[in-house]
Design an enzyme around this catalytic site. Structure first.
Site, PDB file in Angstrom:
ATOM      1  N   SER A 141      68.731 -57.935   2.580  1.00 54.61           N
ATOM      2  CA  SER A 141      68.850 -56.784   3.476  1.00 54.61           C
ATOM      3  C   SER A 141      68.346 -55.554   2.740  1.00 54.61           C
ATOM      4  O   SER A 141      68.328 -55.550   1.493  1.00 54.61           O
ATOM      5  CB  SER A 141      70.334 -56.592   3.835  1.00 54.61           C
ATOM      6  OG  SER A 141      70.542 -55.344   4.472  1.00 54.61           O
ATOM      7  N   TYR A 154      79.438 -56.514   3.039  1.00 52.14           N
ATOM      8  CA  TYR A 154      78.060 -56.948   3.316  1.00 52.14           C
ATOM      9  C   TYR A 154      77.119 -56.457   2.211  1.00 52.14           C
ATOM     10  O   TYR A 154      76.321 -57.230   1.675  1.00 52.14           O
ATOM     11  CB  TYR A 154      77.641 -56.384   4.675  1.00 52.14           C
ATOM     12  CG  TYR A 154      76.288 -56.833   5.167  1.00 52.14           C
ATOM     13  CD1 TYR A 154      76.116 -58.078   5.759  1.00 52.14           C
ATOM     14  CD2 TYR A 154      75.163 -56.001   5.062  1.00 52.14           C
ATOM     15  CE1 TYR A 154      74.876 -58.486   6.231  1.00 52.14           C
ATOM     16  CE2 TYR A 154      73.923 -56.394   5.529  1.00 52.14           C
ATOM     17  CZ  TYR A 154      73.784 -57.637   6.115  1.00 52.14           C
ATOM     18  OH  TYR A 154      72.553 -58.036   6.580  1.00 52.14           O
TER      19      TYR A 154
END
Ligand code: NAD
Length: 254
Positions: A141, A154
């Site tokens: 990400s 996350y």
């Protein structure tokens, strides 16, 4: 790009980015084992690849179960006789600061995004070596590269995934096993839909507002990510390993 004769295993491929990656590999000749938890959705994705003339199998599996990695690699070898490319795409996200994140949310995020990718990679290395080399592509990400607000678990999991990518790249470079990661920003998928729902926005408002924060003026598509994954797995990227490739319309350039 031609992956004829190659076998590719994609996790979390029953929707969103993973399904697009599976379709893209099948479209350039690879045999694809796609996996995910939802059998109905998985069979649907596999059916659409078959209908388009691709070679595909679906195996329902939860990446957090200890038997899953070995079983999936074996299923790929049984079905296609080899494994050349592993794409660790399965992922979850929970919204929250550290104070708002429960133990269960933290642990599940790590179990899927980091432990799952580690255990899949560990299980796949011998088969990829047996195929004469190949590659692993991790779907990280932009929040593996820079922090994001209200997504502490996350961000930590994707940062760990990025560093695992670099460490494994060093360990396996000498045997022609390349390990790279893509780092997408906001991509139009069911994961983004859930974020939009939590924010209480309409889809149009959300896509416009997320797009405004991206230098190129739009959110990404699953095809944008799939194109980059294919490139990293291909011979065109034969001297690239340990790379974190942003797919972000310029977000992390700032
Ligand atoms: P998605 O929710 O459509 O896909 C996630 C996939 O992971 C699903 O198929 C889901 O079933 C699977 N998965 C989750 N837990 C699992 C488990 N325990 N076992 C097996 N499979 C499991 O969302 P997406 O946006 O397509 O996400 C794919 C990847 O891309 C994720 O790793 C995500 O973190 C990453 N990513 C997404 C975005 C975005 O904006 N959508 C941005 C950056 C990175």
């Amino acid at each position: 790009m031609d992956f004829t004769g190659k076998a590719v295993l994609v996790t979390g491929a029953t929707s969103g980015i993973g399904a697009a990656i599976a379709r893209a590999f099948a479209g350039v000749g690879a045999s694809v084992l796609l996996t995910g938890r939802d059998a109905e959705r998985g069979e649907r994705v596999a059916g659409s690849i078959l209908a388009a003339g691709g070679t595909v199998a679906f195996g329902a599996a939860d990446i957090t179960e200890s038997q899953t990695p070995g079983n999936l690699v074996q299923a790929c070898l049984d079905r296609f006789g080899r494994l050349d490319v592993l794409v660790n795409n399965a992922g979850v996200i929970y919204d929250g600061t550290a104070e708002e994140t429960s133990d269960a949310e933290w642990l599940e995020t790590m179990a899927v995004n980091l432990d799952g990718a580690f255990r899949m990679s560990r299980a796949a290395i011998a088969a990829i070596r047996q195929a004469g080399g190949g590659s692993i592509v991790n779907v990280a990400s932009d929040w593996a590269l820079v922090g994001g607000r209200r997504a502490v678990a996350y961000c930590a999991s994707k940062g760990g995934l990025m560093m695992m990518t670099k460490a494994m790249a060093l360990d396996h470079a000498h045997e022609n096993i390349r390990i790279n990661a893509v780092c997408p920003t906001e991509i139009d998928t069911p994961m983004l839909d859930r974020e939009i729902e939590r924010a209480g926005l309409t889809r149009e408002e959300a896509l416009a507002s997320y797009g405004d924060k991206i230098p190129m003026g739009r959110v990404g598509t699953t095809q944008d990510v799939a194109n980059a994954v294919l490139f990293l797995a291909s011979d065109d990227a034969s001297f690239l390993t340990g790379v974190a490739l942003p797919i972000d319309g310029g977000v992390t350039a700032a």
